[in-house]
Design a protein around this motif. Sequence first.
Motif, PDB file in Angstrom:
ATOM      1  N   HIS A  63       0.809  -1.214   0.000  1.00  0.00           N
ATOM      2  CA  HIS A  63       0.000   0.000   0.000  1.00  0.00           C
ATOM      3  C   HIS A  63       0.845   1.269   0.000  1.00  0.00           C
ATOM      4  O   HIS A  63       0.300   2.371  -0.007  1.00  0.00           O
ATOM      5  CB  HIS A  63      -0.932   0.013   1.224  1.00  0.00           C
ATOM      6  CG  HIS A  63      -0.202  -0.059   2.529  1.00  0.00           C
ATOM      7  ND1 HIS A  63       0.317  -1.234   3.027  1.00  0.00           N
ATOM      8  CD2 HIS A  63       0.122   0.901   3.430  1.00  0.00           C
ATOM      9  CE1 HIS A  63       0.904  -0.999   4.188  1.00  0.00           C
ATOM     10  NE2 HIS A  63       0.802   0.288   4.456  1.00  0.00           N
ATOM     11  N   ARG A  64       2.154   1.145   0.021  1.00  0.00           N
ATOM     12  CA  ARG A  64       3.024   2.318   0.021  1.00  0.00           C
ATOM     13  C   ARG A  64       3.469   2.676  -1.406  1.00  0.00           C
ATOM     14  O   ARG A  64       3.462   1.825  -2.302  1.00  0.00           O
ATOM     15  CB  ARG A  64       4.262   2.061   0.886  1.00  0.00           C
ATOM     16  CG  ARG A  64       3.955   1.796   2.364  1.00  0.00           C
ATOM     17  CD  ARG A  64       3.539   3.057   3.079  1.00  0.00           C
ATOM     18  NE  ARG A  64       3.110   2.811   4.437  1.00  0.00           N
ATOM     19  CZ  ARG A  64       3.886   2.970   5.514  1.00  0.00           C
ATOM     20  NH1 ARG A  64       5.148   3.328   5.357  1.00  0.00           N
ATOM     21  NH2 ARG A  64       3.408   2.753   6.717  1.00  0.00           N
ATOM     22  N   TRP A  97       9.986  12.532  12.971  1.00  0.00           N
ATOM     23  CA  TRP A  97       9.465  11.310  12.345  1.00  0.00           C
ATOM     24  C   TRP A  97       8.244  11.671  11.505  1.00  0.00           C
ATOM     25  O   TRP A  97       7.384  12.431  11.929  1.00  0.00           O
ATOM     26  CB  TRP A  97       9.108  10.281  13.413  1.00  0.00           C
ATOM     27  CG  TRP A  97       8.596   8.984  12.881  1.00  0.00           C
ATOM     28  CD1 TRP A  97       7.305   8.539  12.898  1.00  0.00           C
ATOM     29  CD2 TRP A  97       9.355   7.949  12.247  1.00  0.00           C
ATOM     30  NE1 TRP A  97       7.203   7.304  12.326  1.00  0.00           N
ATOM     31  CE2 TRP A  97       8.453   6.905  11.906  1.00  0.00           C
ATOM     32  CE3 TRP A  97      10.705   7.797  11.931  1.00  0.00           C
ATOM     33  CZ2 TRP A  97       8.863   5.735  11.268  1.00  0.00           C
ATOM     34  CZ3 TRP A  97      11.115   6.623  11.299  1.00  0.00           C
ATOM     35  CH2 TRP A  97      10.200   5.618  10.973  1.00  0.00           C
ATOM     36  N   PHE A  98       8.179  11.122  10.314  1.00  0.00           N
ATOM     37  CA  PHE A  98       7.105  11.493   9.396  1.00  0.00           C
ATOM     38  C   PHE A  98       5.738  11.029   9.902  1.00  0.00           C
ATOM     39  O   PHE A  98       5.647  10.181  10.793  1.00  0.00           O
ATOM     40  CB  PHE A  98       7.378  10.926   8.003  1.00  0.00           C
ATOM     41  CG  PHE A  98       7.422   9.424   7.935  1.00  0.00           C
ATOM     42  CD1 PHE A  98       6.312   8.691   7.546  1.00  0.00           C
ATOM     43  CD2 PHE A  98       8.593   8.731   8.252  1.00  0.00           C
ATOM     44  CE1 PHE A  98       6.349   7.308   7.480  1.00  0.00           C
ATOM     45  CE2 PHE A  98       8.641   7.337   8.186  1.00  0.00           C
ATOM     46  CZ  PHE A  98       7.517   6.624   7.807  1.00  0.00           C
ATOM     47  N   ILE A  99       4.691  11.596   9.365  1.00  0.00           N
ATOM     48  CA  ILE A  99       3.331  11.184   9.720  1.00  0.00           C
ATOM     49  C   ILE A  99       3.098   9.806   9.128  1.00  0.00           C
ATOM     50  O   ILE A  99       2.973   9.640   7.914  1.00  0.00           O
ATOM     51  CB  ILE A  99       2.296  12.201   9.217  1.00  0.00           C
ATOM     52  CG1 ILE A  99       2.477  13.533   9.959  1.00  0.00           C
ATOM     53  CG2 ILE A  99       0.880  11.672   9.408  1.00  0.00           C
ATOM     54  CD1 ILE A  99       1.650  14.670   9.397  1.00  0.00           C
ATOM     55  N   ASP A 100       3.046   8.815   9.996  1.00  0.00           N
ATOM     56  CA  ASP A 100       3.011   7.406   9.591  1.00  0.00           C
ATOM     57  C   ASP A 100       1.717   6.773  10.099  1.00  0.00           C
ATOM     58  O   ASP A 100       1.733   5.923  10.985  1.00  0.00           O
ATOM     59  CB  ASP A 100       4.241   6.699  10.160  1.00  0.00           C
ATOM     60  CG  ASP A 100       4.403   5.277   9.646  1.00  0.00           C
ATOM     61  OD1 ASP A 100       3.773   4.935   8.623  1.00  0.00           O
ATOM     62  OD2 ASP A 100       5.155   4.506  10.272  1.00  0.00           O
ATOM     63  N   ALA A 101       0.604   7.208   9.525  1.00  0.00           N
ATOM     64  CA  ALA A 101      -0.712   6.710   9.923  1.00  0.00           C
ATOM     65  C   ALA A 101      -1.100   5.562   8.997  1.00  0.00           C
ATOM     66  O   ALA A 101      -1.642   5.786   7.913  1.00  0.00           O
ATOM     67  CB  ALA A 101      -1.751   7.820   9.867  1.00  0.00           C
ATOM     68  N   LYS A 136      -2.761   7.872   6.177  1.00  0.00           N
ATOM     69  CA  LYS A 136      -1.918   8.892   5.566  1.00  0.00           C
ATOM     70  C   LYS A 136      -0.460   8.658   5.905  1.00  0.00           C
ATOM     71  O   LYS A 136      -0.121   8.396   7.049  1.00  0.00           O
ATOM     72  CB  LYS A 136      -2.328  10.298   6.035  1.00  0.00           C
ATOM     73  CG  LYS A 136      -1.496  11.416   5.427  1.00  0.00           C
ATOM     74  CD  LYS A 136      -2.030  12.782   5.811  1.00  0.00           C
ATOM     75  CE  LYS A 136      -1.211  13.867   5.119  1.00  0.00           C
ATOM     76  NZ  LYS A 136      -1.751  15.220   5.367  1.00  0.00           N
ATOM     77  N   VAL A 137       0.387   8.778   4.888  1.00  0.00           N
ATOM     78  CA  VAL A 137       1.829   8.778   5.075  1.00  0.00           C
ATOM     79  C   VAL A 137       2.353  10.055   4.444  1.00  0.00           C
ATOM     80  O   VAL A 137       2.182  10.284   3.248  1.00  0.00           O
ATOM     81  CB  VAL A 137       2.492   7.541   4.436  1.00  0.00           C
ATOM     82  CG1 VAL A 137       4.003   7.621   4.582  1.00  0.00           C
ATOM     83  CG2 VAL A 137       1.962   6.257   5.057  1.00  0.00           C
ATOM     84  N   SER A 138       2.968  10.914   5.250  1.00  0.00           N
ATOM     85  CA  SER A 138       3.382  12.232   4.769  1.00  0.00           C
ATOM     86  C   SER A 138       4.778  12.200   4.169  1.00  0.00           C
ATOM     87  O   SER A 138       5.530  11.232   4.314  1.00  0.00           O
ATOM     88  CB  SER A 138       3.361  13.228   5.932  1.00  0.00           C
ATOM     89  OG  SER A 138       4.483  12.999   6.783  1.00  0.00           O
ATOM     90  N   ILE A 183      -3.667  12.392  13.302  1.00  0.00           N
ATOM     91  CA  ILE A 183      -2.608  12.502  12.305  1.00  0.00           C
ATOM     92  C   ILE A 183      -1.290  12.915  12.946  1.00  0.00           C
ATOM     93  O   ILE A 183      -0.235  12.347  12.652  1.00  0.00           O
ATOM     94  CB  ILE A 183      -3.011  13.493  11.193  1.00  0.00           C
ATOM     95  CG1 ILE A 183      -4.188  12.913  10.373  1.00  0.00           C
ATOM     96  CG2 ILE A 183      -1.838  13.786  10.283  1.00  0.00           C
ATOM     97  CD1 ILE A 183      -3.864  11.632   9.623  1.00  0.00           C
ATOM     98  N   LEU A 184      -1.304  13.888  13.841  1.00  0.00           N
ATOM     99  CA  LEU A 184      -0.058  14.297  14.487  1.00  0.00           C
ATOM    100  C   LEU A 184       0.500  13.183  15.355  1.00  0.00           C
ATOM    101  O   LEU A 184       1.713  12.944  15.387  1.00  0.00           O
ATOM    102  CB  LEU A 184      -0.281  15.562  15.312  1.00  0.00           C
ATOM    103  CG  LEU A 184       0.935  16.305  15.880  1.00  0.00           C
ATOM    104  CD1 LEU A 184       1.538  15.641  17.090  1.00  0.00           C
ATOM    105  CD2 LEU A 184       2.004  16.511  14.808  1.00  0.00           C
TER     106      LEU A 184
END
Length: 532
Positions: free
Chosen positions: A299-300, A429-433, A437-439, A475-476
Amino acid sequence: MLLHLQALLPAAILEHTHLAFAKLGTSAGFTGALRFFLQKHMDSAPEGRDLGGQGISPEQCDDLHRRQPAEEPLGMVRYADQDIPLLYSADVCVAGGGPSGTAAAINAARKGARTVLIERGVALGGLAVLGCVYPFMDTQAPDSDTPYVAEVKDRLRKHGLEPFDGVTRQTWHNPETLALIYDDMCEEAGVDILYQTVLVDVIKSDRKINAVIVQTIAGLAAIKAQTFIDATGDAYLARSAGVPFERGYEKTGNNQPLSFRFEMGGIDVERLYQHVVFDLQEDWCKSRPPYFEIAEAMHRKQRYKLEEIMAQGVESGEITQEEAEYMQAYTIIGKNGVMSMNCPEIPVRFSATDPVSYSKAVTYGRRMMHHIASYLIRHLPGFEHAFISREAAMLGARESWRIRGKYYLVEDDYYHQSRFHDAVCRTAWFIDAHGEKVSEKLPQGGFYEIPYRSLVAEEVENLIVAGRCISASFILQASMRIQPTCMSIGEAAGIAAAWGLKHRTEASEVHWEEIPAEDRSYNSEGNGKQYD
């Protein structure tokens, strides 16, 4: 015990404090408690005057504890129409012995507070030890290691384990060694640990928690404290005390997916490395054994060479699409031929906040685990003689409940790289939901800070919340949830708790930026940015 103290301390001080010294089980624990008590009163004593003219030395503190009976009843507490035993009366009570709670307890005790740590398992470290979550991800922020985080890494080195692979900035550790390190650090600091103990309820009056009710191996018991720290990961203490909370994604109500991690032994790591790096020409993992990682995530955006192998399993019917969707594994230093499997990722229809759904996720996840392991044994070179050697003692919850505190961190704080006067740590660290959502990552050298106000709420004045359940949006939280950040948050929570008690300030009213810089674990410098 009081008879010994009465011979040394003025009656007025005894009467003022009631000296509700708890059943502290170690010499270090009692000595730390007495030092803390003496310091609080020496601060307010006239210049040059000791307590009662007696000049109590640390050696006398130790001697007092040696004369303390092994079992000293503390009385009973009324709860649910019954009298239950009071196990401890402490300065600080920490609920949850994960990365954040262990850090909080150690740092509170080091600052002189009598500290009790409640842990539902039989090891400290939380997901890092009991949940097979390995290694620690890197914050990706420059100079983010607070003193406690740096110390844990140094202690790993003293045990012969180098946490740095020379390429990435992940912290490679060993779960069993980490548990031992945490035990040692708690014992040295004087923390009293209650293992196999589950938080049940709180006794509260107005805006203060008076005691927590716990289920121990002997039954229900109570623990009193002046300040409480919720490091449960699920904000259970805060929720029980009436602090507002959220759960799941604001748009869908879904939690981030759970994982049921496990370890596999009997792996020929060198053969696996040769196959992945040279046969498949996979080049994204820059480190090499004994620090080696494999992964695929359908999914990435990033494509992985191992996706084809997993896709073939779906086509053949050996594994399901859900089982093939996400697979990751890391070698474990100090455990030759063993890899920590960051999978299966349990479908998002299972909830981290519903007890029935969570329980079904355990059964479903275990089947997924065995299907994935069997498939890798049959088809991935290096796994021919592998086997499941350990499964996690808890599901990996990336997110569950979060409090609404004095400051609510949101996605804009990430992108704007917010700075705060009362910041307790930094991360990038990036938004890794997972599943939402992946930022994109922040620019090189960029980071945002986490304020102390996100650890406290107006509704309960003697409570600090630490770890992944602080005041932040879904998200944060997907960015700040990683273990080093949680450790730094816990470190600050422990320091603030002890400082507040020493200065007669409730935890929710502590101003982190007013604590002397040399006593803080993190000092915000602004870095040219406007404070929020």
